[in-house]
Motif scaffolding. Structure first.
Motif, short mmCIF file in Angstrom:
data_model
loop_
_atom_site.label_atom_id
_atom_site.label_comp_id
_atom_site.label_asym_id
_atom_site.label_seq_id
_atom_site.Cartn_x
_atom_site.Cartn_y
_atom_site.Cartn_z
N GLU A 178 -2.43 0.63 -4.44
CA GLU A 178 -2.05 -0.66 -3.86
C GLU A 178 -1.68 -1.63 -4.96
OE1 GLU A 178 -5.82 -3.26 -2.79
OE2 GLU A 178 -6.12 -1.23 -2.03
N MET A 197 -4.70 -2.20 9.18
CA MET A 197 -5.73 -2.00 8.15
C MET A 197 -6.67 -0.87 8.52
SD MET A 197 -4.85 -4.17 5.84
CE MET A 197 -6.24 -3.96 4.74
N GLU A 198 -7.04 -0.79 9.78
CA GLU A 198 -7.93 0.27 10.25
C GLU A 198 -7.24 1.63 10.16
OE1 GLU A 198 -11.29 2.17 11.62
OE2 GLU A 198 -11.09 0.06 11.02
N TYR A 257 0.85 -1.20 0.00
CA TYR A 257 0.00 0.00 0.00
C TYR A 257 0.88 1.24 0.00
CZ TYR A 257 -3.59 -3.30 1.57
OH TYR A 257 -4.45 -4.38 1.67
N MET A 312 -4.97 2.57 8.15
CA MET A 312 -4.71 2.97 6.76
C MET A 312 -5.92 3.58 6.06
SD MET A 312 -2.24 0.26 4.86
CE MET A 312 -3.06 -1.24 5.36
N LYS A 313 -7.09 3.39 6.61
CA LYS A 313 -8.31 3.88 5.95
C LYS A 313 -8.17 5.37 5.62
CE LYS A 313 -11.75 0.63 7.73
NZ LYS A 313 -12.96 0.47 8.59
N ASP A 314 -8.58 5.74 4.40
CA ASP A 314 -8.55 7.13 3.92
C ASP A 314 -7.13 7.66 3.69
OD1 ASP A 314 -11.37 7.19 4.16
OD2 ASP A 314 -11.20 7.79 6.26
N LYS A 315 -6.11 6.77 3.76
CA LYS A 315 -4.73 7.21 3.53
C LYS A 315 -4.08 6.47 2.37
CE LYS A 315 -4.08 8.10 8.52
NZ LYS A 315 -5.34 7.52 9.02
#
Length: 202
Positions: A182, A172-173, A153, A175-178
């Motif tokens: 990938e 994983m949480e 990612y 990374m959301k919106d960042k």
């Protein structure tokens, strides 16, 4: 098929499966889009049994192919600098280490705990904090072939600020919106001859 040198366990003529060398493979990726400030590299198995785990690796039993499955993280490596586009072989593991490798042994990025930490929690001979790479070790009596996904990612931040002892779901949480981009490489592995495992000749 993932080569056995990169796995935690491998097919064996006696006992069905035995320890392998557990070396982390070389992984490389193309440069992320403009604005990329770091990378995260993950390897997960999406075929880990969620049900019938009491049947895993038991003589006279099988893990049915219809068993519910869950994701098992084998590598979680965050905060890899934007100028790094590869991990050399052995960068996240050069051996199978009972009780797990220390985080300080991994020289690139910030390693999280892989799911061997949970899997071995009740095993006095193996329990500990497993950082970095610990390769595939699917049950030798699982009717299903296991699928492994190498994920890279490209992120818009330099750090996920996860602190110590984070795991795959936490990464994983965070990374959301960042995620800017990938990449993925799909692979398989098995220790069961009925799903493609090759027993080494003596």
């Amino acid at each position: 098929m993932i080569p056995a040198k990169y796995t935690f366990c491998m097919p064996a003529a006696e006992g069905h499966a035995g320890p392998s060398t557990n070396i982390s493979p070389a992984i490389s990726w193309s440069k992320g889009p403009k604005g990329t400030q770091s990378y995260v590299v993950i390897l997960n198995d999406t075929d880990s049994p969620k049900e019938n785990r009491d049947k895993m690796n038991k003589e006279g039993m099988t893990v049915p192919g219809t068993s519910a499955r869950q994701t098992f993280f084998h590598l979680v490596l965050a905060d890899i600098p934007a100028n790094v586009l590869s991990l050399p072989e052995g960068a996240a593991s050069d051996a199978r280490v009972p009780h797990g490798k220390a985080a300080a042994q991994i020289k690139v990025g910030v390693p999280g705990l892989n799911d061997f930490t949970k899997a071995f929690a009740a095993n006095d001979a193996l329990k500990g904090k497993y950082y970095g790479w610990d390769g595939p070790c699917p049950p030798w009596n699982d009717e299903n072939l296991h699928h492994y996904h190498f994920m890279v990612y490209a992120l818009s931040v330099k750090t996920l600020n996860l602190g110590a002892d984070f795991d795959g779901p936490a990464a994983m949480e965070a990374m959301k919106d960042k995620i800017l981009a990938e990449g993925k490489l799909d692979s398989v592995y098995s220790t069961n001859p009925t799903t493609g495992a090759v027993i080494p000749k003596k």
